[in-house]
Design a protein around this motif. Structure first.
Motif, mmCIF file in Angstrom:
data_model
loop_
_atom_site.group_PDB
_atom_site.id
_atom_site.type_symbol
_atom_site.label_atom_id
_atom_site.label_comp_id
_atom_site.label_asym_id
_atom_site.label_seq_id
_atom_site.Cartn_x
_atom_site.Cartn_y
_atom_site.Cartn_z
ATOM 1 N N PHE A 10 0.942 -1.297 -0.290
ATOM 2 C CA PHE A 10 -0.108 0.100 -0.163
ATOM 3 C C PHE A 10 1.035 0.924 0.166
ATOM 4 C CE2 PHE A 10 -2.380 -3.107 2.355
ATOM 5 C CZ PHE A 10 -3.271 -3.776 1.470
ATOM 6 N N ILE A 11 1.072 2.081 -0.868
ATOM 7 C CA ILE A 11 1.340 3.090 -1.055
ATOM 8 C C ILE A 11 0.352 4.668 -2.037
ATOM 9 C CG2 ILE A 11 2.870 2.357 -3.814
ATOM 10 C CD1 ILE A 11 5.466 3.162 -2.781
ATOM 11 N N ALA A 12 1.602 5.025 -1.430
ATOM 12 C CA ALA A 12 0.995 6.722 -2.434
ATOM 13 C C ALA A 12 2.023 7.905 -2.712
ATOM 14 C CB ALA A 12 -0.357 6.700 -1.560
ATOM 15 N N ASN A 13 2.242 7.990 -3.592
ATOM 16 C CA ASN A 13 2.833 8.379 -4.370
ATOM 17 C C ASN A 13 2.469 9.263 -5.406
ATOM 18 O OD1 ASN A 13 4.284 6.772 -6.047
ATOM 19 N ND2 ASN A 13 5.328 5.810 -4.850
ATOM 20 N N SER A 14 3.453 10.327 -6.510
ATOM 21 C CA SER A 14 2.958 10.938 -7.115
ATOM 22 C C SER A 14 3.179 9.718 -8.754
ATOM 23 C CB SER A 14 4.155 11.937 -7.397
ATOM 24 O OG SER A 14 5.449 11.657 -7.781
ATOM 25 N N ASP A 15 3.981 8.438 -8.518
ATOM 26 C CA ASP A 15 4.234 7.412 -9.790
ATOM 27 C C ASP A 15 2.688 6.512 -9.143
ATOM 28 O OD1 ASP A 15 6.124 9.043 -10.685
ATOM 29 O OD2 ASP A 15 7.548 8.021 -9.139
ATOM 30 N N LYS A 16 2.640 5.979 -8.079
ATOM 31 C CA LYS A 16 1.614 5.042 -7.955
ATOM 32 C C LYS A 16 0.987 5.234 -6.128
ATOM 33 C CE LYS A 16 1.157 0.552 -6.892
ATOM 34 N NZ LYS A 16 2.227 -0.998 -7.571
ATOM 35 N N VAL A 17 -1.127 4.706 -6.850
ATOM 36 C CA VAL A 17 -1.589 5.054 -5.099
ATOM 37 C C VAL A 17 -2.519 3.727 -5.412
ATOM 38 C CG1 VAL A 17 -3.555 6.005 -4.020
ATOM 39 C CG2 VAL A 17 -1.968 7.429 -5.181
ATOM 40 N N LEU A 18 -1.786 3.155 -4.339
ATOM 41 C CA LEU A 18 -2.435 1.672 -4.001
ATOM 42 C C LEU A 18 -3.185 1.877 -1.926
ATOM 43 C CD1 LEU A 18 -3.758 -1.109 -4.251
ATOM 44 C CD2 LEU A 18 -1.710 -1.522 -4.250
ATOM 45 N N THR A 19 -4.078 2.134 -1.954
ATOM 46 C CA THR A 19 -4.182 1.814 -0.473
ATOM 47 C C THR A 19 -5.222 1.396 -0.057
ATOM 48 O OG1 THR A 19 -3.406 3.237 1.029
ATOM 49 C CG2 THR A 19 -4.671 4.510 -0.328
ATOM 50 N N PHE A 20 -5.784 1.466 1.033
ATOM 51 C CA PHE A 20 -6.609 1.306 1.198
ATOM 52 C C PHE A 20 -7.405 2.423 1.484
ATOM 53 C CE2 PHE A 20 -3.895 0.136 4.453
ATOM 54 C CZ PHE A 20 -4.467 1.224 5.801
ATOM 55 N N LYS A 21 -9.501 2.109 1.476
ATOM 56 C CA LYS A 21 -10.226 3.309 1.404
ATOM 57 C C LYS A 21 -11.094 3.536 2.756
ATOM 58 C CE LYS A 21 -14.455 4.191 -0.913
ATOM 59 N NZ LYS A 21 -15.529 3.847 -2.279
ATOM 60 N N ASN A 22 -11.008 4.007 3.408
ATOM 61 C CA ASN A 22 -11.926 4.587 4.623
ATOM 62 C C ASN A 22 -11.025 3.925 5.557
ATOM 63 O OD1 ASN A 22 -13.269 6.802 3.075
ATOM 64 N ND2 ASN A 22 -14.767 4.437 2.734
ATOM 65 N N GLY A 23 -10.014 4.029 5.165
ATOM 66 C CA GLY A 23 -9.298 3.039 7.012
ATOM 67 C C GLY A 23 -9.372 1.200 6.537
ATOM 68 N N LEU A 24 -9.431 0.629 8.021
ATOM 69 C CA LEU A 24 -9.260 -0.635 8.034
ATOM 70 C C LEU A 24 -10.343 -1.164 9.201
ATOM 71 C CD1 LEU A 24 -7.591 -2.510 9.926
ATOM 72 C CD2 LEU A 24 -6.320 -1.843 8.121
ATOM 73 N N THR A 25 -11.102 -2.082 8.800
ATOM 74 C CA THR A 25 -11.930 -1.848 10.610
ATOM 75 C C THR A 25 -11.436 -4.061 10.887
ATOM 76 O OG1 THR A 25 -14.820 -1.809 9.370
ATOM 77 C CG2 THR A 25 -13.556 -3.198 11.301
ATOM 78 N N ARG A 26 -11.053 -3.569 12.351
ATOM 79 C CA ARG A 26 -10.063 -4.970 13.036
ATOM 80 C C ARG A 26 -11.333 -4.920 13.763
ATOM 81 N NH1 ARG A 26 -4.492 -2.964 15.515
ATOM 82 N NH2 ARG A 26 -4.367 -5.680 16.119
ATOM 83 N N LYS A 27 -11.615 -6.435 14.536
ATOM 84 C CA LYS A 27 -12.748 -7.206 15.219
ATOM 85 C C LYS A 27 -11.988 -7.706 15.681
ATOM 86 C CE LYS A 27 -17.243 -9.411 15.842
ATOM 87 N NZ LYS A 27 -18.467 -9.557 15.160
#
Length: 128
Positions: A10-27
């Protein structure tokens, strides 16, 4: 690096954005067994902590340097073979997980059928 699930970074930079949306939920649930008592309330017995589950949504977009087809296939492959996937967020190792569920929505498709944007909803279960 924001984090990683096995080889999916999961990365966010000027070349590539691959991340999760609205956080994650742990249970994580507590394992409790109830024992019947004649003429009274049941008695609860603590047996321990259950396995942790995590739900996250990933948006895959060719516009942001990601191949939706390839990334979705990689995650489905992990699921199909029962790959044990280490999950890291920031510098914190959250544990080893199995992918228990993937749903995929094709958000944008070119006229030739190429998927250029999709959303994956992924469920993980702790592997202990």
């Amino acid at each position: 690096m924001i984090g990683a699930l096995n080889e999916t970074v999961f990365i966010a930079n000027s070349d590539k954005v691959l991340t999760f949306k609205n956080g994650l939920t742990r249970k994580r649930d507590t394992r409790i067994v109830e024992h019947a008592v004649i003429g009274g309330k049941p008695k609860a017995e603590f047996q321990g902590i259950g396995l942790e589950t995590i739900d996250l949504t990933i948006v895959l977009s060719a516009q942001f340097g990601v191949s939706p087809k390839d990334e979705a296939k990689r995650l489905r492959d992990y699921q199909e073979v029962g790959e044990i996937c280490p999950l890291v967020i920031g510098e914190e190792f959250l544990g080893d997980f199995l992918i228990t569920s993937i749903s995929e929505e094709f958000n944008q498709i070119f006229k030739d059928g190429a998927v250029i944007r999709s959303t994956l909803n992924i469920s993980l279960k702790e592997y202990a």
